[in-house]
Scaffold this active site. Structure first.
Site, PDB file in Angstrom:
ATOM      1  N   HIS A 149       3.260 -35.416 -17.838  1.00  0.00           N
ATOM      2  CA  HIS A 149       3.441 -34.699 -18.913  1.00  0.00           C
ATOM      3  C   HIS A 149       2.468 -33.628 -18.988  1.00  0.00           C
ATOM      4  O   HIS A 149       2.837 -32.473 -19.559  1.00  0.00           O
ATOM      5  CB  HIS A 149       3.953 -36.742 -19.886  1.00  0.00           C
ATOM      6  N   GLU A 191       3.674 -30.569 -17.566  1.00  0.00           N
ATOM      7  CA  GLU A 191       4.065 -30.331 -18.134  1.00  0.00           C
ATOM      8  C   GLU A 191       3.785 -29.230 -19.048  1.00  0.00           C
ATOM      9  O   GLU A 191       3.622 -28.090 -19.285  1.00  0.00           O
ATOM     10  CB  GLU A 191       5.361 -31.370 -18.590  1.00  0.00           C
ATOM     11  N   HIS A 192       3.027 -29.673 -19.472  1.00  0.00           N
ATOM     12  CA  HIS A 192       1.953 -29.155 -20.439  1.00  0.00           C
ATOM     13  C   HIS A 192       1.149 -27.413 -19.838  1.00  0.00           C
ATOM     14  O   HIS A 192       1.237 -26.563 -20.260  1.00  0.00           O
ATOM     15  CB  HIS A 192       0.936 -29.589 -21.460  1.00  0.00           C
ATOM     16  N   GLU A 197      -0.452 -35.651 -30.275  1.00  0.00           N
ATOM     17  CA  GLU A 197       0.858 -35.549 -29.908  1.00  0.00           C
ATOM     18  C   GLU A 197       1.157 -37.053 -29.185  1.00  0.00           C
ATOM     19  O   GLU A 197       2.410 -37.683 -29.924  1.00  0.00           O
ATOM     20  CB  GLU A 197       1.395 -35.065 -28.537  1.00  0.00           C
TER      21      GLU A 197
END
Lengths: 428, 425
Positions: A66, A69-70, A142
């Site tokens: 993740h 991905e950022h 997040e």
């Protein structure tokens, strides 16, 4: 190029495999929208592997897929591809699941202008200590946002009850502690190990002419096939569940319940099973069922429970979710209904009606280009072709559905996760 | 344009959106009525009562069996605030006959059911079925109490009610628990019968439909025949019902709840009557906080790493902007300082031509998507209907293109911060 046609939904799927191993699929639709998603088979469960050509096992911190991905949007010239794509007028985004990471954009205009930027950023990572550090605060927020979602805690707790060692227990975004260990070196290592053409798929859906789109994309592929493989390692999971029940208090108005059934049979007809489970949900506690009426009239539930067969190459389970003000008796009644149905068998009219409902739901999935493309991606990484759902549908018999009911809805494989209102709230 | 409208009766319109882009037909019936403290809870209870049964299909089980037989047609109902009105929505989505296994006329069957649910419930001497009332009152209370479950929307609702009080737009769309208890079967039945005979009613049907046939069908339908022509009783969404006051002191509110992340909402008033106000405000809002190139996203998230979600939304019917972000509780002051700097920067014109161009591109591409999504398109036309505007998407796009930097700065200087709401632990 391979073309698969489905006469029921009147759609065609065009499939091509490039020399470097990258698969590309196009489902043209009559719309002005264009949607592209590029995905790699690398998600939160992939935390142990032998990098290409290496003999030492690499273990990466939870949440790294993740985090990558950022960060993939960062460019060497200091620009951010998300900003650039947005300014071209396309709606760009990315997401990470337990078994894949995906980058995408959607638009009505400027597809070609955006394609250059898109193909470039996915193939050219640029990580620095500084840009990796900058992201930590954002991802922490997040994670905290998800901490306030009752349904996320409900789901993660159910996974902890179902699995002892399976990597599905890892939170997709990781935790504040695990993401603290993520560095640019680790990001490059996972990029090099998993962002490889043979591990990836590009799917397009919308206003496309397949030949033209294939050529356009092919001309922008710079990724090379790698002769050395990345070998993944997953924990061995016991066939048993870990614990039958878990509950957590949160600031909510009414309890939410997730019943899970572990399915240890990871081979075989997953598509058929998936359809059968949807049919069973409709028959057991769908809005037209006797049980729904009974629970509703008793004030125990007020919306239809949902049912979902969630599976990948390393896990499979059924999830039934609902809100109730009487957790114990509602769970008992649902369990009892399941066990009764095993004995009595399914009524033929109920079966036919449920089947029509499930068929309609399958057709509805082909309305939106985003649903279509992301659905094809998710299915592909489970070794499924999405059209199989229509092929298998006609072969589903009442006897098969009854067999799935007997084999999968087993009490010894059942867990219950509950999020309930804080005690102090009740006293008020 | 693919949309046609005709009057079934005075105050009752049918709108057809003919399109072959989807595999589904969507039928949506909307009842529009003004937001009032006295009736907000009654309005919310009506869908709960109606979905329980029709004269033809007197219980939920029978309704749902019929829907399932129609290839899992989904019936849903809901309630929304639109400016100073409440809209009650009843809709059925189903696959088009083209994709049915035996080519049944799914649309007509569904329309029949939809109209029966709304206009032909089980009634005795004009009274709705009392047996349903106790349970549905409990169900409504659960929905009212559920507002705390989603902390983001809870924070927004709290900020709005702090700004508007318990009147009109400040009201909670599902009403109030204390009012639910008092409702009798006479109250709800009387209100229901008044509502269907006096409100604005719009029926939207989207899909690959044969317009003539559906028009004929609606004209012949007995439920429609029973309805009387009416003078539409609602508040036009372009009329602003209160003049905004200059705020001397910003209202700063914080509330405690068991949350891990703080939810910050800042409510802004737009005090301007400039030309093209709503379109200029839309562009202003995009520069401030809508999309990845916005000041909120770039400064609060990307530069300061304070938030994952940082955005603003423009409520055009009320001329408000709500800035929203999820932050660590200790960062409250820091976040507010950065956000206030952004508001000041726009006032001083400290943004580039590129910023304004990005904002326009962003808005225009979202508008172009409207006609490519069935439910979004229906919602767009509902908004137009209630504001009595008849602007096509193309005209809307042209208007956005004409917005200048000077206009944005002028608007920015009419904006005041009214309320800061913070949900923390």
């Amino acid at each position: 190029m391979q073309i698969i046609e489905n006469s029921k939904i009147k759609e065609k799927l065009y499939i091509e495999k490039f020399d470097n191993g990258l698969t590309i699929m196009i489902l043209p639709k009559k719309t002005r929208k264009k949607y592209i998603v590029w995905s790699t088979n690398f998600g939160s469960i992939d935390n142990k592997f032998y990098a290409p050509g290496e003999k030492v096992l690499t273990v990466v911190p939870d949440g790294i897929a993740h985090y990558l991905e950022h960060k993939l949007f960062e460019q060497e010239n200091g620009e951010n591809s998300l900003d650039i794509l947005t300014s071209i007028g396309v709606d760009a985004n990315a997401y990470t699941t337990n078994d894949h990471t995906a980058y995408l954009y959607e638009c009505t205009d400027n597809f070609d202008e955006a394609l250059d930027e898109f193909m470039n950023y996915v193939q050219n990572p640029y990580f620095t200590d500084e840009n990796v550090e900058k992201e930590r605060g954002i991802i922490e927020q997040e994670i905290m946002m998800y901490d306030d979602y009752p349904e996320w805690a409900l789901y993660m707790n159910a996974m902890k009850c179902l699995y002892k060692d399976n990597e599905i227990n890892i939170d997709i975004a990781g935790t504040k502690e695990t993401i603290a260990k993520i560095t640019k070196e680790k990001l490059y290592k996972i990029y090099d190990s998993f962002y490889r053409p043979e591990n990836m798929i590009i799917v397009l859906s919308g206003d496309f002419v397949p030949d033209e789109a294939f050529d356009k994309i092919k001309s922008k592929i710079t990724m090379k096939a790698n002769p050395n493989e990345t070998k993944r390692l997953y924990n061995k999971e016991s066939e048993e569940i870990v614990q039958e029940f878990i509950e957590k208090e949160m600031n909510v108005s009414i309890p939410t319940v997730l019943i899970g059934y572990k399915d240890n049979n990871l081979k075989g007809d997953k598509v058929k099973k998936d359809i059968a489970i949807d049919i069973l949900g409709c028959i057991l506690f769908g809005k037209s069922s006797k049980l729904y009426e009974k629970l509703y009239e008793a004030g125990k539930i007020f919306t239809e429970p949902t049912i979902n067969y969630e599976f990948s190459k390393t896990f499979a389970h059924i999830l039934i979710q609902f809100q109730t003000n009487d957790v114990k008796s509602t769970v008992d009644e649902i369990t009892l209904e399941i066990n009764n149905l095993k004995k009595t068998g399914i009524n033929f009219d109920d079966f036919e009606r449920a089947k029509r409902r499930v068929y309609g739901d399958l057709v509805k999935d082909y309305n939106e280009v985003s649903n279509i493309a992301t659905g094809i991606v998710a299915d592909y990484f489970k070794d499924i072709n999405s059209f199989d759902y229509f092929e298998e549908f006609s072969s589903i018999s009442k006897e098969y559905v009854e067999k799935v009911l007997r084999e999968l809805f087993v009490d010894s494989k059942k867990v219950v996760s509950v999020i309930k209102p804080n005690e102090k709230e009740n006293e008020e | 344009m693919n949309k046609t409208t005709f009057d079934l009766k005075q105050g009752i319109k049918a709108h057809f959106i003919k399109t072959d882009l989807y595999k589904t037909d969507l039928s949506c019936l909307i009842i529009t009525t003004p937001l009032k403290r006295e009736t907000v809870t009654l309005n919310a209870l009506i869908p709960f009562m109606l979905r329980r049964g029709t004269k033809k299909l007197p219980n939920q089980g029978l309704i749902n069996k019929e829907l399932e037989n129609m290839y899992g047609a989904t019936f849903n109902c809901g309630i929304d605030k639109m400016g100073d009105n409440v809209i009650l929505k009843f809709y059925i989505e189903s696959i088009s006959s083209e994709y049915a296994l035996n080519s049944e006329n799914i649309l007509e069957m569904n329309l029949n059911n939809l109209l029966d649910i709304v206009f032909d419930p089980i009634q005795n001497d004009e009274l709705l079925n009392e047996q349903f009332l106790t349970l549905e009152k409990e169900n409504l209370k659960r929905v009212i109490n559920r507002k705390i479950d989603d902390k983001d929307s809870y924070a927004l609702d709290r900020c709005i009610s702090a700004m508007y009080g318990d009147e009109k737009f400040g009201l909670y769309k599902y009403g109030y628990e204390e009012d639910v208890d008092k409702i009798t079967i006479k109250d709800i039945s009387g209100y229901y019968n008044w509502l269907i005979q006096n409100s604005k009613i719009d029926i939207f049907i989207s899909g690959n439909i044969k317009t003539d046939e559906v028009e004929e069908f609606l004209k012949k339908n007995n439920n429609i025949k029973k309805l009387r022509p009416r003078i539409e009783n609602y508040i036009l969404n372009n009329e602003f019902t209160e003049s905004k006051q200059i705020v001397e002191n910003i209202n700063e509110i914080s509330e405690k709840m068991d949350v891990s992340q703080g939810k910050l909402v800042m409510g802004l008033d737009i005090l301007s009557d400039m030309e093209n106000l709503q379109v200029v405000a839309l562009v202003y809002n995009a520069i401030l906080g809508d999309g990845a190139n916005s000041m909120m996203f770039q400064n609060v998230r990307e530069k300061a790493s304070l938030a994952y979600s940082a955005r603003s939304t423009f409520v055009k019917q009320k001329l408000n902007i709500f800035i929203r972000c999820g932050i660590q509780i200790e960062n409250y002051e820091k976040a507010i300082k950065i956000i206030k700097e952004q508001l000041e920067n726009i006032k001083k014109g400290e943004f580039s031509d590129e910023d304004i161009q990005n904002a326009k591109t962003y808005l225009i591409s979202s508008l172009k998507n409207v006609a490519e999504e069935q439910d979004t398109e229906v919602i767009y036309y509902i908004g137009q209907e209630i504001s009595k505007t008849n602007m096509s998407l193309e005209e809307y796009i042209k208007k956005i293109e004409t917005v200048t930097k000077e206009q944005v700065v002028e608007l920015a200087n009419s904006i005041q911060l009214n309320t800061i709401y913070f949900l923390k632990n």
